[in-house]
Motif scaffolding. Structure first.
Motif, mmCIF file in Angstrom:
data_model
loop_
_atom_site.group_PDB
_atom_site.id
_atom_site.type_symbol
_atom_site.label_atom_id
_atom_site.label_comp_id
_atom_site.label_asym_id
_atom_site.label_seq_id
_atom_site.Cartn_x
_atom_site.Cartn_y
_atom_site.Cartn_z
ATOM 1 N N ALA A 271 1.026 -1.215 -0.137
ATOM 2 C CA ALA A 271 -0.020 0.215 0.142
ATOM 3 C C ALA A 271 0.895 0.962 -0.215
ATOM 4 C CB ALA A 271 -0.670 0.055 1.212
ATOM 5 N N ASP A 272 0.431 2.100 -0.490
ATOM 6 C CA ASP A 272 1.124 3.192 -0.686
ATOM 7 C C ASP A 272 0.952 4.259 0.400
ATOM 8 O OD1 ASP A 272 2.539 5.932 -1.764
ATOM 9 O OD2 ASP A 272 1.192 6.108 -3.351
ATOM 10 N N GLN A 273 2.419 4.628 0.556
ATOM 11 C CA GLN A 273 2.394 5.707 2.566
ATOM 12 C C GLN A 273 2.141 6.932 1.707
ATOM 13 O OE1 GLN A 273 2.686 3.836 5.397
ATOM 14 N NE2 GLN A 273 2.281 2.270 3.527
ATOM 15 N N ASN A 274 1.726 7.209 0.741
ATOM 16 C CA ASN A 274 1.037 8.483 0.593
ATOM 17 C C ASN A 274 -0.198 9.304 0.032
ATOM 18 O OD1 ASN A 274 0.947 11.309 -0.243
ATOM 19 N ND2 ASN A 274 2.588 10.732 -1.882
ATOM 20 N N LYS A 275 -0.306 9.953 1.528
ATOM 21 C CA LYS A 275 -1.452 10.316 2.209
ATOM 22 C C LYS A 275 -2.467 11.505 0.490
ATOM 23 C CE LYS A 275 -0.068 11.551 7.044
ATOM 24 N NZ LYS A 275 -0.334 12.318 7.793
ATOM 25 N N ASN A 276 -0.974 11.164 -0.406
ATOM 26 C CA ASN A 276 -2.335 11.791 -1.049
ATOM 27 C C ASN A 276 -2.566 11.073 -2.207
ATOM 28 O OD1 ASN A 276 -1.687 14.861 -0.089
ATOM 29 N ND2 ASN A 276 0.144 14.676 -1.201
ATOM 30 N N ASN A 277 -2.198 9.808 -1.963
ATOM 31 C CA ASN A 277 -2.713 8.447 -3.027
ATOM 32 C C ASN A 277 -3.312 7.437 -1.789
ATOM 33 O OD1 ASN A 277 -2.789 6.892 -4.734
ATOM 34 N ND2 ASN A 277 -0.455 6.251 -4.683
ATOM 35 N N ASP A 279 -6.090 4.558 -0.655
ATOM 36 C CA ASP A 279 -5.949 3.613 -1.417
ATOM 37 C C ASP A 279 -5.253 3.116 -2.524
ATOM 38 O OD1 ASP A 279 -7.885 2.896 0.809
ATOM 39 O OD2 ASP A 279 -9.089 4.245 -0.455
ATOM 40 N N GLY A 280 -4.412 3.999 -2.843
ATOM 41 C CA GLY A 280 -3.088 3.517 -4.299
ATOM 42 C C GLY A 280 -2.130 2.386 -4.291
ATOM 43 N N TRP A 281 -1.011 1.664 -4.296
ATOM 44 C CA TRP A 281 0.103 0.553 -4.436
ATOM 45 C C TRP A 281 1.126 1.626 -4.972
ATOM 46 C CZ3 TRP A 281 -2.102 -2.617 -1.661
ATOM 47 C CH2 TRP A 281 -3.648 -3.330 -1.212
ATOM 48 N N HIS A 282 2.060 0.422 -4.390
ATOM 49 C CA HIS A 282 3.638 1.227 -4.671
ATOM 50 C C HIS A 282 3.738 -0.023 -4.960
ATOM 51 C CE1 HIS A 282 8.446 0.841 -3.068
ATOM 52 N NE2 HIS A 282 7.929 1.278 -5.125
ATOM 53 N N ILE A 283 4.395 -0.435 -6.149
ATOM 54 C CA ILE A 283 4.283 -1.735 -6.849
ATOM 55 C C ILE A 283 6.104 -1.832 -7.454
ATOM 56 C CG2 ILE A 283 3.917 -2.991 -9.371
ATOM 57 C CD1 ILE A 283 1.043 -1.895 -9.122
ATOM 58 N N ILE A 284 6.182 -3.290 -7.142
ATOM 59 C CA ILE A 284 8.064 -3.185 -7.926
ATOM 60 C C ILE A 284 7.734 -4.761 -8.868
ATOM 61 C CG2 ILE A 284 10.107 -3.550 -7.077
ATOM 62 C CD1 ILE A 284 9.821 -2.483 -4.672
ATOM 63 N N ILE A 343 11.725 -1.768 -11.668
ATOM 64 C CA ILE A 343 10.674 -0.320 -12.187
ATOM 65 C C ILE A 343 9.793 -0.312 -10.885
ATOM 66 C CG2 ILE A 343 8.864 0.334 -13.458
ATOM 67 C CD1 ILE A 343 10.329 -1.723 -15.410
ATOM 68 N N HIS A 344 10.122 0.951 -10.758
ATOM 69 C CA HIS A 344 8.748 2.054 -9.193
ATOM 70 C C HIS A 344 7.529 2.032 -10.108
ATOM 71 C CE1 HIS A 344 11.700 0.227 -6.238
ATOM 72 N NE2 HIS A 344 12.743 0.583 -7.103
ATOM 73 N N ILE A 345 6.941 1.385 -9.877
ATOM 74 C CA ILE A 345 5.503 2.161 -10.281
ATOM 75 C C ILE A 345 4.369 2.264 -9.679
ATOM 76 C CG2 ILE A 345 3.978 1.562 -11.625
ATOM 77 C CD1 ILE A 345 5.600 -0.398 -12.991
ATOM 78 N N TRP A 346 4.083 3.669 -9.058
ATOM 79 C CA TRP A 346 3.596 3.893 -7.856
ATOM 80 C C TRP A 346 1.619 4.305 -8.546
ATOM 81 C CZ3 TRP A 346 7.782 4.837 -7.604
ATOM 82 C CH2 TRP A 346 8.667 4.675 -6.762
ATOM 83 N N ILE A 347 0.604 3.417 -8.507
ATOM 84 C CA ILE A 347 -1.155 3.792 -8.724
ATOM 85 C C ILE A 347 -2.123 3.871 -8.284
ATOM 86 C CG2 ILE A 347 0.024 1.494 -11.087
ATOM 87 C CD1 ILE A 347 -1.909 -0.248 -8.879
ATOM 88 N N ASN A 348 -2.619 4.722 -8.719
ATOM 89 C CA ASN A 348 -3.948 5.268 -7.999
ATOM 90 C C ASN A 348 -4.894 4.063 -7.785
ATOM 91 O OD1 ASN A 348 -5.305 5.075 -9.645
ATOM 92 N ND2 ASN A 348 -5.573 7.142 -10.327
ATOM 93 N N ALA A 400 -3.083 -4.727 -5.428
ATOM 94 C CA ALA A 400 -3.094 -3.333 -6.810
ATOM 95 C C ALA A 400 -3.268 -4.512 -8.505
ATOM 96 C CB ALA A 400 -1.270 -3.870 -6.856
ATOM 97 N N TYR A 401 -3.024 -6.079 -8.387
ATOM 98 C CA TYR A 401 -4.288 -6.676 -9.228
ATOM 99 C C TYR A 401 -5.826 -5.756 -9.817
ATOM 100 C CZ TYR A 401 -6.349 -9.769 -12.074
ATOM 101 O OH TYR A 401 -7.098 -10.497 -13.344
ATOM 102 N N GLN A 402 -6.249 -5.830 -8.720
ATOM 103 C CA GLN A 402 -7.263 -5.308 -9.057
ATOM 104 C C GLN A 402 -7.997 -3.703 -8.839
ATOM 105 O OE1 GLN A 402 -10.484 -6.932 -8.792
ATOM 106 N NE2 GLN A 402 -9.142 -8.915 -8.030
#
Length: 703
Positions: A271-277, A279-284, A343-348, A400-402
């Motif tokens: 889970a992305d720890q950034n408050k501005n994102n 329910d977003g995700w950090h994927i590696i 590759i680090h990818i951040w998604i909402n 993250a897949y969902q």
């Protein structure tokens, strides 16, 4: 509308015509002539028409009066057939019969290149006359040798050649009866049969693996590594990891099939720890750093480029790289330090990519998982490996897949669903059974992660137009769409009228067929209507995935394209000195064309080998009746699929002619005397009449 009229007029003309002739006929005047020029150029790009000398236009498949051809068939009656060397858009190139009783005919053999003049059209076959023999180069054939009193014969492995070659005793070499051989065609004939000379004997065709060996030889796939390549691979052991980020504490995992050994990708999500994102995700996504071991210009690089990709046959793999790399140093094996590009990818929460970062790193996979294992764990059936990592690995990657799935649905990508058959072998290498490969959510999960990585890299390399190879997929041509619409209409399924096709339109078609018995057939028809995805230095987007930027990055162990993309990323982001060199940059067009061809070559070999294994397996069922589905109808044959085994056979039209006398090509229906009909997609009963495991051919009859 004008484009359609232009194409229709050119189709109706039996010869090439000028732009002025087109303009006069269609009454195109003034500024509209500029539009006409653009339309003609577009039709050329779409391979609908071609431009000849004198700025004249004709259909791409319409042949010029004189052309260079290659002899492809000499039948038992001595008739010689050739096909154009220039490619056409037809699935089968036009066949030209050489004019009989021409003395020059005796000077050619299989494989000869000749300049001919088209004389006239004899129904389905054009008639041609030899003007000049350009090259008497002899064709090589792959076949099975049989000893006879006079010498021997060779039965070729081609379904198209129903005749046998005669081999003189002095030309048989060390071939024994039943051996798979490579032979060279010779000029002249022996009692009406074409002649050949054995060049090399391989193995007896009854030995395990013969089906794959024939496919490898037919497609000319390199299957032995040169000594220099193996020596260079051995030296790779001594490489030391320096200047890399350390990801060894991150629980990255590989997820592959049960029999996989070349693990080139691993994943992690949190889970992305950034408050501005919220329910977003950090994927590696960490990919094997093959560029670290395979340096540009070396023997390994040369061999990898020549092969283009690994070839996966039913019973074996022809790897792109030697096993010490593909299954060893480059493979992301569990609990071993491995070089990677991460590759680090951040998604909402909607799956939209909002940020990316790339790095060369050192990683250590915490587990080698299988698709079934991950799916079972997600469904609550954990084992000793998956139970400890449920909360830290498996549940987050599904989360993250969902999100990624939501984005995929929004794009409206084409979802082709064709059952994939897997051959199960016994301990002696013979076919034991055939199973349908399971298609699990865990498969789709890995696909979405890899698509995201490929898109992220393509976006990065597209910025500032850095030289690279992209994976491109054009939208279907108008002619293919017309064929699809015509065929689907016979199944009471229709494409929307007068619209620019988008992936969602094809997705809607597939949804309409979801609960019908023709679902697999409709998927195949939609797939056939699509352009072939290929490699190109020009980033023109991927129609099927609905993406503006796309490349192949995630499988550098088995695809040379990905290795090139790795080097491009290394150069652009200054991640090392082993990036894309200038000589390679200048050859990207040539390399793209080559690896697109090696991909097609491997697909053909995989298909060939499967058909031969299945034909051999089905021999014991000769005379048995199976459920079938009509998969195609032509003027000459009916094609039927046996779904149980995933193989197509031919029902010769001559065997049903007394029942069905008329073929409606537009509706794809055979109509009988008493009103009965046979149509595309119809369920039928078929009997196996003949199964040829040398060619992979299957002859059926209506039961």
């Amino acid at each position: 509308m004008l484009k359609k009229k232009v194409l229709q007029y050119i189709q109706e003309c039996s010869h090439s015509i000028s732009k002025n002739q087109i303009a006069r006929f269609l009454k195109v005047r003034g500024d509209n002539r500029i539009s006409l020029k653009k339309i003609l150029n577009d039709l050329i790009k779409e391979s609908e028409i071609r431009k000849e000398k004198g700025n004249r236009y004709c259909l791409y498949t319409q042949l010029p009066k004189t052309l260079v051809t290659k002899v492809v068939n000499i039948n038992d009656d001595g008739e010689i057939f050739c096909t154009p060397l220039e490619e056409t858009t037809q699935s089968q190139p036009p066949t030209i019969l050489l004019e009989p009783n021409d003395k020059k005919n005796n000077q050619v053999s299989m494989g000869s290149k000749i300049l001919i003049k088209i004389k006239k059209d004899k129904g389905q076959i054009m008639l041609g006359k030899i003007l000049k023999i350009i090259d008497k180069e002899r064709d090589q054939i792959v076949g099975v040798y049989w000893e006879t009193a006079q010498g021997g014969t060779i039965q070729t492995t081609s379904k198209k050649e129903r005749f046998k070659y005669f081999v003189d005793k002095d030309d048989s070499g060390d071939a024994q009866s039943g051996d798979i051989v490579i032979a060279e065609t010779k000029p002249g004939r022996y009692f009406g049969s074409p002649t050949a000379k054995v060049l090399k004997s391989l193995q007896n065709f009854k030995k395990p693996g013969s089906a794959s060996l024939i496919a490898i030889m037919n497609q000319k796939i390199p299957n032995i590594f040169p000594k220099e390549t193996l020596d260079e691979a051995q030296k790779a052991k001594s490489k030391i990891f320096t200047n890399r980020s350390d990801l060894r504490k991150i629980p990255l995992v590989t997820i592959d099939g049960e029999d996989a050994k070349d693990y080139d990708d691993s994943i992690f999500s949190e889970a992305d720890q950034n408050k501005n994102n919220k329910d977003g995700w950090h994927i590696i996504i960490a990919i094997a750093d093959v560029a670290f071991y395979v340096r540009s210009g070396g023997e390994l690089d040369h061999t990898a480029r020549e092969r283009g990709n690994s070839t996966y046959l039913p019973d074996q793999v022809i790897p792109m790289l030697p096993e010490i790399l593909s299954n060893g140093l480059c493979s992301l094996q569990p609990n071993k330090d491995r070089a990677c590009i991460a590759i680090h990818i951040w998604i909402n929460k909607s799956g939209e990519m909002i940020n990316t970062r790339f790095e060369r790193a050192l990683m250590r996979s915490c587990a080698r998982l299988t698709y079934k294992q991950v799916q079972s764990a997600h469904e609550g059936k954990t084992d000793r490996i998956t139970k400890p990592i449920m909360d830290t690995v498996i549940e987050p990657i599904y989360g993250a897949y969902q999100a990624l799935l939501e984005k995929r649905k929004e794009r409206g990508t084409i979802e082709i669903e064709i059952p994939e058959n897997k051959i199960v072998f016994d301990k002696d290498g013979k076919v034991d059974s055939v199973a349908i490969r399971e298609r699990l959510d865990s498969h789709k999960l890995i696909e979405e992660f890899m698509i995201s990585a490929n898109e992220a890299v393509a976006k990065e390399l597209s910025s500032n137009y850095y030289p690279c190879i992209f994976r491109v997929h054009k939208q279907p041509t108008e002619s293919k769409l017309e064929i699809l619409e015509s065929t689907l209409s016979t199944l009471d399924i229709h494409l929307p009228k007068n619209i620019k096709p988008k992936p969602k339109h094809f997705r809607d078609i597939l949804d309409k067929a979801k609960n019908k018995n023709v679902f697999t057939l409709v998927n195949e028809l939609v797939l056939r209507s699509q352009s072939k995805a290929e490699y190109s230095p020009q980033n023109t987007g991927h129609f099927g995935l609905g993406l503006r930027n796309y490349t192949h990055f995630t499988s550098p162990i088995r695809r040379y394209s990905d290795l090139i993309v790795h080097r491009a990323l290394i150069s652009k982001l200054k991640l090392g000195s082993d990036g894309l060199d200038n000589p390679t940059k200048s050859r990207l067009e040539e390399i793209s064309a080559h690896i697109s061809e090696t991909e097609r070559r491997s697909e053909a070999a995989e298909r060939e080998a499967f058909e031969r294994f299945m034909a051999n397996f089905l021999k014991k069922y000769t005379g048995k009746v199976f459920k079938g589905i009509v998969s195609g109808i032509t003027n000459f044959n009916i094609f039927a699929r046996i779904p149980q085994y995933g193989i197509d056979g031919i029902i010769p039209y001559r065997s049903v002619r007394r029942h069905y006398r008329f073929f409606d090509q537009k509706k794809q229906i055979l109509i009988g005397r008493n009103g009965q009909h046979l149509k595309l997609g119809e369920e039928i009963k078929v009997k196996i009449e003949e199964s040829d495991h040398i060619t992979g051919g299957l002859i059926l009859s209506l039961a």
